[in-house]
Design a protein around this motif. Structure first.
Motif, PDB file in Angstrom:
ATOM      1  N   ASP A  93       0.824  -1.209   0.000  1.00 43.52           N
ATOM      2  CA  ASP A  93       0.000   0.000   0.000  1.00 43.52           C
ATOM      3  C   ASP A  93       0.858   1.259   0.000  1.00 43.52           C
ATOM      4  N   ASP A  94       0.330   2.308  -0.608  1.00 46.39           N
ATOM      5  CA  ASP A  94       1.056   3.571  -0.744  1.00 46.39           C
ATOM      6  C   ASP A  94       0.594   4.644   0.239  1.00 46.39           C
ATOM      7  N   LEU A  95      -0.565   4.426   0.864  1.00 46.85           N
ATOM      8  CA  LEU A  95      -1.158   5.462   1.707  1.00 46.85           C
ATOM      9  C   LEU A  95      -1.602   4.868   3.027  1.00 46.85           C
ATOM     10  N   ARG A  96      -1.299   5.566   4.133  1.00 42.49           N
ATOM     11  CA  ARG A  96      -1.701   5.122   5.466  1.00 42.49           C
ATOM     12  C   ARG A  96      -1.910   6.350   6.342  1.00 42.49           C
ATOM     13  N   ARG A  97      -3.044   6.413   7.017  1.00 41.42           N
ATOM     14  CA  ARG A  97      -3.366   7.538   7.900  1.00 41.42           C
ATOM     15  C   ARG A  97      -3.265   8.876   7.176  1.00 41.42           C
ATOM     16  N   LEU A 226     -16.531  -0.164   5.282  1.00 41.99           N
ATOM     17  CA  LEU A 226     -16.000   1.128   4.832  1.00 41.99           C
ATOM     18  C   LEU A 226     -15.148   0.974   3.579  1.00 41.99           C
ATOM     19  N   ASP A 227     -14.492  -0.161   3.426  1.00 41.60           N
ATOM     20  CA  ASP A 227     -13.705  -0.409   2.217  1.00 41.60           C
ATOM     21  C   ASP A 227     -14.598  -0.391   0.980  1.00 41.60           C
ATOM     22  N   VAL A 228     -15.882  -0.692   1.183  1.00 40.95           N
ATOM     23  CA  VAL A 228     -16.857  -0.675   0.086  1.00 40.95           C
ATOM     24  C   VAL A 228     -17.513   0.691  -0.040  1.00 40.95           C
ATOM     25  N   GLU A 229     -17.911   1.286   1.090  1.00 40.44           N
ATOM     26  CA  GLU A 229     -18.791   2.455   1.060  1.00 40.44           C
ATOM     27  C   GLU A 229     -18.088   3.798   1.162  1.00 40.44           C
ATOM     28  N   PRO A 238      -6.134   3.608   0.825  1.00 42.61           N
ATOM     29  CA  PRO A 238      -6.840   3.357  -0.432  1.00 42.61           C
ATOM     30  C   PRO A 238      -8.186   2.660  -0.222  1.00 42.61           C
ATOM     31  N   GLN A 239      -9.253   3.265  -0.734  1.00 39.82           N
ATOM     32  CA  GLN A 239     -10.571   2.648  -0.678  1.00 39.82           C
ATOM     33  C   GLN A 239     -10.640   1.522  -1.716  1.00 39.82           C
ATOM     34  N   GLY A 240     -11.326   0.442  -1.348  1.00 36.33           N
ATOM     35  CA  GLY A 240     -11.490  -0.667  -2.279  1.00 36.33           C
ATOM     36  C   GLY A 240     -10.285  -1.566  -2.412  1.00 36.33           C
ATOM     37  N   SER A 241      -9.284  -1.397  -1.538  1.00 37.32           N
ATOM     38  CA  SER A 241      -8.048  -2.171  -1.675  1.00 37.32           C
ATOM     39  C   SER A 241      -8.282  -3.662  -1.415  1.00 37.32           C
ATOM     40  N   ASP A 242      -9.165  -3.984  -0.469  1.00 34.53           N
ATOM     41  CA  ASP A 242      -9.436  -5.395  -0.179  1.00 34.53           C
ATOM     42  C   ASP A 242     -10.108  -6.077  -1.367  1.00 34.53           C
ATOM     43  N   ILE A 243     -11.032  -5.362  -2.003  1.00 31.51           N
ATOM     44  CA  ILE A 243     -11.711  -5.912  -3.175  1.00 31.51           C
ATOM     45  C   ILE A 243     -10.710  -6.117  -4.307  1.00 31.51           C
TER      46      ILE A 243
END
Length: 296
Positions: A93-97, A226-229, A238-243
């Motif tokens: 991942d490239d982004l955290r907090r 929240l990863d979805v919404e 990053p949103q959607g990273s798990d998907i």
């Protein structure tokens, strides 16, 4: 509820100040490593785990200056796990907090050493002879955090999570992963606060553990929702990273609505357990509700 929210800000400020005092200064060699450690720890963050320590200790009237130590220890472990999880060999991942991940801001080798150093610093802090708790309690706290952090806890959960990418899991298998990966450190946070009380009893510890088990799972479910919404700016990652990585999640297994319902059931069970404990449990109840209703 407003006074509880304000108290949470006080707890956050206490933990931030204590962490600032514990972390080596940038001016001390090795400068770059210490700069990276401070970057990873002192950035934005919810500080949920320190808040759980303070809130659990508050049930029994434990002085906040005593709770500072375990609150810092558990946050150091949590941050180390995030730094390592973000590495290219893990979640990449490239982004955290809301800021570049540690290996992006510095480099991979430095990020690896940051995680190593934060982990050992956590136990150095918790083993400090100046910690004003009974010595047998202090030993139990060190053991507790060790187990929660290792192969039988957080690290083990991460290992199974990585092995499960692209696989169809049962609900029981998914809960096992997150009871370890996310839940173990949340449970440890609550119990560390309780162990600071010299007269803590086994029955109360068991109830608090069952409370924490439920909010740990609820925390992960809300993360998955929240990863979805949500969106990247709100989440700070990053949103959607798990998907995108085809990771097993509660919404993927249960559907979004049923995942949310599951979190609400866990919240209700957790609060019912709190009611049987007595004492000043309002802080923990507030946190439990926040965990399920947060948007980041």
């Amino acid at each position: 509820m407003q006074h509880i929210k304000e108290k949470m800000k006080v707890f956050q400020e206490r933990s931030a100040h204590a962490l600032d005092q514990i972390l080596p200064l940038v001016e001390i060699l090795p400068n770059r490593l210490h700069e990276a450690m401070r970057y990873a720890v002192l950035g934005k963050g919810k500080k949920i785990r320190p808040l759980l320590v303070y809130s659990a200790g508050a049930i029994f009237g434990v002085p906040e200056e005593i709770l500072d130590t375990p609150a810092c220890a558990v946050e150091l472990i949590h941050t180390y796990s995030l730094v390592h999880d973000d590495l290219p060999s893990m979640d990449n991942d490239d982004l955290r907090r809301g800021q570049p991940t540690c290996h992006k801001m510095f480099d991979e080798a430095t990020a690896l050493l940051v995680g190593d150093s934060l982990q050992t610093l956590a136990f150095q802090v918790l083993a400090n002879p100046s910690l004003a708790v009974p010595s047998d309690h202090q030993i139990r706290m060190i053991e507790l955090l060790s187990i929660a952090s290792g192969s039988l806890g957080m690290a083990g959960g991460q290992a199974v999570d990585l092995e499960s990418v692209g696989k169809q899991l049962t609900l029981s298998e998914l809960e096992t992963i997150h009871t370890l990966k996310t839940g173990a450190l949340i449970r440890a946070s609550v119990l560390l606060g309780a162990w600071c009380y010299p007269k803590i009893d086994t029955s109360t510890l068991e109830k608090l553990d069952q409370f924490a088990l439920r909010i740990g799972l609820a925390f992960q479910i809300q993360d998955d929702v929240l990863d979805v919404e949500s969106d990247t700016d709100t989440l700070g990652k990053p949103q959607g990273s798990d998907i995108a990585k085809d990771k097993p999640t509660y919404p993927a297994l249960l559907g979004l609505d049923q995942a949310k319902q599951k979190a609400q059931i866990l919240l209700h069970e957790a609060i019912e357990i709190l009611k049987s404990i007595g004492g000043t449990t309002g802080y923990l109840e507030w946190l439990a509700r926040f965990i399920v209703t947060r948007n980041y």
